[in-house]
Design a protein around this motif. Structure first.
Motif, PDB file in Angstrom:
ATOM      1  N   LEU A 187       0.826  -1.352  -0.139  1.00 19.86           N
ATOM      2  CA  LEU A 187      -0.017  -0.068   0.094  1.00 19.86           C
ATOM      3  C   LEU A 187       0.758   1.288  -0.002  1.00 19.86           C
ATOM      4  O   LEU A 187       0.582   2.169  -0.641  1.00 19.86           O
ATOM      5  N   ASP A 188       1.875   1.407   0.874  1.00 14.09           N
ATOM      6  CA  ASP A 188       2.750   2.688   0.896  1.00 14.09           C
ATOM      7  C   ASP A 188       3.638   2.723  -0.452  1.00 14.09           C
ATOM      8  O   ASP A 188       3.708   3.515  -0.829  1.00 14.09           O
ATOM      9  N   ARG A 189       3.692   1.596  -1.306  1.00 11.87           N
ATOM     10  CA  ARG A 189       4.616   1.824  -2.475  1.00 11.87           C
ATOM     11  C   ARG A 189       3.572   2.065  -3.661  1.00 11.87           C
ATOM     12  O   ARG A 189       4.003   2.317  -4.961  1.00 11.87           O
ATOM     13  N   GLY A 190       2.188   1.923  -3.370  1.00  4.48           N
ATOM     14  CA  GLY A 190       1.371   2.623  -4.270  1.00  4.48           C
ATOM     15  C   GLY A 190       0.832   1.545  -5.370  1.00  4.48           C
ATOM     16  O   GLY A 190       0.147   1.499  -6.408  1.00  4.48           O
ATOM     17  N   LEU A 191       1.066   0.073  -4.811  1.00  2.77           N
ATOM     18  CA  LEU A 191       0.744  -1.267  -5.550  1.00  2.77           C
ATOM     19  C   LEU A 191      -0.593  -1.442  -5.565  1.00  2.77           C
ATOM     20  O   LEU A 191      -0.934  -2.334  -6.212  1.00  2.77           O
ATOM     21  N   ILE A 192      -1.404  -0.921  -4.676  1.00  4.09           N
ATOM     22  CA  ILE A 192      -2.817  -1.279  -4.143  1.00  4.09           C
ATOM     23  C   ILE A 192      -3.550  -0.034  -4.639  1.00  4.09           C
ATOM     24  O   ILE A 192      -3.259   1.133  -4.322  1.00  4.09           O
ATOM     25  N   GLU A 193      -4.751  -0.420  -5.166  1.00  2.53           N
ATOM     26  CA  GLU A 193      -5.642   0.670  -5.358  1.00  2.53           C
ATOM     27  C   GLU A 193      -6.348   1.308  -4.206  1.00  2.53           C
ATOM     28  O   GLU A 193      -6.256   0.767  -3.108  1.00  2.53           O
ATOM     29  N   THR A 194      -6.456   2.634  -4.236  1.00  3.32           N
ATOM     30  CA  THR A 194      -7.121   3.472  -3.060  1.00  3.32           C
ATOM     31  C   THR A 194      -8.323   2.943  -2.719  1.00  3.32           C
ATOM     32  O   THR A 194      -9.114   2.188  -3.361  1.00  3.32           O
ATOM     33  N   ASN A 195      -8.835   3.288  -1.860  1.00  3.58           N
ATOM     34  CA  ASN A 195     -10.300   2.971  -1.252  1.00  3.58           C
ATOM     35  C   ASN A 195     -11.543   4.063  -1.465  1.00  3.58           C
ATOM     36  O   ASN A 195     -12.518   4.006  -1.047  1.00  3.58           O
ATOM     37  N   ASP A 196     -11.151   4.674  -2.793  1.00  4.20           N
ATOM     38  CA  ASP A 196     -12.107   5.882  -2.948  1.00  4.20           C
ATOM     39  C   ASP A 196     -13.574   5.388  -3.292  1.00  4.20           C
ATOM     40  O   ASP A 196     -14.465   6.045  -2.653  1.00  4.20           O
ATOM     41  N   SER A 197     -13.326   4.334  -4.312  1.00  5.78           N
ATOM     42  CA  SER A 197     -14.722   4.009  -4.579  1.00  5.78           C
ATOM     43  C   SER A 197     -15.482   3.196  -3.392  1.00  5.78           C
ATOM     44  O   SER A 197     -16.710   3.359  -3.470  1.00  5.78           O
ATOM     45  N   LEU A 198     -14.717   2.308  -2.634  1.00  7.07           N
ATOM     46  CA  LEU A 198     -15.258   1.865  -1.521  1.00  7.07           C
ATOM     47  C   LEU A 198     -15.932   2.733  -0.411  1.00  7.07           C
ATOM     48  O   LEU A 198     -17.168   2.598   0.158  1.00  7.07           O
ATOM     49  N   SER A 199     -15.226   3.834  -0.228  1.00  7.54           N
ATOM     50  CA  SER A 199     -15.454   5.015   0.762  1.00  7.54           C
ATOM     51  C   SER A 199     -16.747   5.658   0.102  1.00  7.54           C
ATOM     52  O   SER A 199     -17.791   5.932   0.921  1.00  7.54           O
ATOM     53  N   GLN A 200     -16.800   5.748  -1.015  1.00 10.36           N
ATOM     54  CA  GLN A 200     -18.065   6.668  -1.697  1.00 10.36           C
ATOM     55  C   GLN A 200     -19.235   5.675  -1.686  1.00 10.36           C
ATOM     56  O   GLN A 200     -20.308   6.123  -1.225  1.00 10.36           O
ATOM     57  N   CYS A 201     -18.999   4.280  -1.805  1.00 11.16           N
ATOM     58  CA  CYS A 201     -20.287   3.422  -1.805  1.00 11.16           C
ATOM     59  C   CYS A 201     -20.817   3.451  -0.272  1.00 11.16           C
ATOM     60  O   CYS A 201     -22.022   3.244  -0.226  1.00 11.16           O
ATOM     61  N   LEU A 202     -19.826   3.308   0.799  1.00  8.59           N
ATOM     62  CA  LEU A 202     -20.288   3.513   1.999  1.00  8.59           C
ATOM     63  C   LEU A 202     -21.009   4.968   2.350  1.00  8.59           C
ATOM     64  O   LEU A 202     -22.081   4.656   3.315  1.00  8.59           O
ATOM     65  N   VAL A 203     -20.679   5.842   1.883  1.00 10.15           N
ATOM     66  CA  VAL A 203     -21.319   7.258   1.830  1.00 10.15           C
ATOM     67  C   VAL A 203     -22.660   7.134   1.468  1.00 10.15           C
ATOM     68  O   VAL A 203     -23.612   7.641   2.132  1.00 10.15           O
ATOM     69  N   GLU A 204     -22.842   6.558   0.210  1.00  9.63           N
ATOM     70  CA  GLU A 204     -24.052   6.629  -0.120  1.00  9.63           C
ATOM     71  C   GLU A 204     -25.157   5.721   0.496  1.00  9.63           C
ATOM     72  O   GLU A 204     -26.181   5.875   0.648  1.00  9.63           O
ATOM     73  N   ALA A 205     -24.583   4.492   0.778  1.00 11.79           N
ATOM     74  CA  ALA A 205     -25.416   3.465   1.478  1.00 11.79           C
ATOM     75  C   ALA A 205     -25.814   4.122   2.798  1.00 11.79           C
ATOM     76  O   ALA A 205     -26.775   3.746   3.409  1.00 11.79           O
ATOM     77  N   SER A 206     -24.958   4.811   3.645  1.00 12.33           N
ATOM     78  CA  SER A 206     -25.265   5.269   4.876  1.00 12.33           C
ATOM     79  C   SER A 206     -26.433   6.278   4.893  1.00 12.33           C
ATOM     80  O   SER A 206     -27.214   6.402   5.974  1.00 12.33           O
ATOM     81  N   LEU A 207     -26.929   6.678   3.664  1.00 15.60           N
ATOM     82  CA  LEU A 207     -27.884   7.740   3.372  1.00 15.60           C
ATOM     83  C   LEU A 207     -29.441   6.823   3.586  1.00 15.60           C
ATOM     84  O   LEU A 207     -30.446   7.743   4.078  1.00 15.60           O
ATOM     85  N   PHE A 208     -29.334   5.739   3.271  1.00  9.02           N
ATOM     86  CA  PHE A 208     -30.679   5.185   3.216  1.00  9.02           C
ATOM     87  C   PHE A 208     -30.870   3.581   3.551  1.00  9.02           C
ATOM     88  O   PHE A 208     -31.770   3.045   3.945  1.00  9.02           O
ATOM     89  N   GLN A 209     -29.502   3.065   3.854  1.00  9.79           N
ATOM     90  CA  GLN A 209     -29.453   1.646   4.619  1.00  9.79           C
ATOM     91  C   GLN A 209     -29.788   1.785   6.115  1.00  9.79           C
ATOM     92  O   GLN A 209     -29.232   2.562   6.711  1.00  9.79           O
ATOM     93  N   PHE A 210     -30.284   0.607   6.449  1.00  8.06           N
ATOM     94  CA  PHE A 210     -30.371   0.497   8.058  1.00  8.06           C
ATOM     95  C   PHE A 210     -28.954   0.042   8.531  1.00  8.06           C
ATOM     96  O   PHE A 210     -28.004  -0.630   7.637  1.00  8.06           O
ATOM     97  N   LEU A 211     -28.642   0.329   9.757  1.00  7.27           N
ATOM     98  CA  LEU A 211     -27.178   0.365  10.356  1.00  7.27           C
ATOM     99  C   LEU A 211     -26.850  -1.136  10.257  1.00  7.27           C
ATOM    100  O   LEU A 211     -25.767  -1.360   9.884  1.00  7.27           O
TER     101      LEU A 211
END
Length: 293
Positions: A187-211
């Motif tokens: 991860l420190d070498r930049g060989l793994i993709e970042t979590n931007d897409s996963l983070s955005q998915c959780l942001v959108e899901a938190s608006l309407f999903q039950f906990l």
């Protein structure tokens, strides 16, 4: 590609022939009369008589073995004694360990990646060492590792990009920082993709999903999406994941553990372990309260 592979390695041609006299109402027991025979045509027989080559792989490909620290492959028989196995195997270096040793003593070897070694060196099976190649050429391929294998997968990823390592610590180290896992080093070498897409998915899901559904989604991301920085993903969305427990309990430690226990249940339902991921540990007394309730 699959069809070609199956066709090439399908084996020799076979046919079963059985002749019966003409009889009415005859009952044939195919199992008892089955014969496994091999048919060889005249051209095939002549090809073998004159010792013509039957197949060829060009260029030759060498499978490069890899293993985690102190997890080398050891072969032994059931009748072997443990002391004899240890004495026999402790002097043998694996391909990967010999790769490290070669980098220590040969400056030319440090220019090449592990997968490039077969082009310039040959593997001596009897002495378990790499020697300089004098003729021909060979392609190296690291043994496949699935992302679900965790550290073994990240070790393979790092070996495909790091030159001149002399030990596992060199692979763990990035920018003079010794990381505890291969995953963090990758991860420190930049060989793994970042979590931007996963983070955005959780942001959108938190608006309407039950906990509870949101925590299930987080667990599914851990198993199937292989997030690069689990701790950061956890910290960024902890407030959303723990909203209901924060209203119910006043103790922050208990809230955190309740969320982790819910995520652990989802992870274990998919035959995985929460400890395989870079998350906080569940306190034992909180776990007991959760089970009793």
């Amino acid at each position: 590609m699959k069809y070609l592979f199956k066709y090439v390695y399908k084996g020799h041609e076979k046919q079963v022939i059985h002749i019966d006299k003409d009889q009415e109402n005859i009952v044939i027991n195919e199992i008892q009369k089955f014969q496994d025979a091999r048919y060889i045509s005249p051209p095939m027989e002549l090809w073998r008589v004159f010792s013509f080559p039957l197949l060829q792989i060009h260029p030759c490909v060498m499978a490069l073995q890899k293993h985690l620290p102190n997890q080398q492959l050891v072969r032994f028989k059931d009748v072997d004694k443990m002391e004899d196995i240890v004495d026999r195997e402790k002097e043998k270096n694996s391909m990967l360990m010999s790769f490290f040793e070669k980098n220590k003593v040969d400056s030319n070897a440090r220019k090449h990646l592990y997968k490039e070694f077969p082009k310039h060196f040959t593997w001596n099976r009897s002495n378990h060492c790499w020697r300089t190649r004098k003729h021909k050429s060979m392609i190296g391929r690291l043994v496949y590792a699935n992302p679900a294998e965790g550290e073994r997968y990240y070790l393979r990823l790092l070996l495909c990009h790091i030159t001149r390592p002399t030990c596992f610590e060199d692979i763990y180290t990035t920018n003079s920082v010794l990381h505890p896992t291969f995953r963090k080093a990758a991860l420190d070498r930049g060989l793994i993709e970042t979590n931007d897409s996963l983070s955005q998915c959780l942001v959108e899901a938190s608006l309407f999903q039950f906990l509870n559904a949101l925590r299930r989604l987080f667990a599914m991301m851990l198993i199937f999406c292989e997030p690069g920085n689990v701790r950061k993903l956890w910290a960024d969305h902890y407030d959303s994941l723990s909203q209901d427990y924060r209203k119910k309990y006043g103790c922050p430690e208990r809230v955190q553990n309740m969320v982790l226990i819910d995520i652990r249940v989802f992870v274990e339902s998919m035959s995985k372990k929460l400890s395989d991921h870079d998350l906080l540990n569940v306190s034992a007394h909180i776990d007991l309260i959760k089970r009793l309730s």
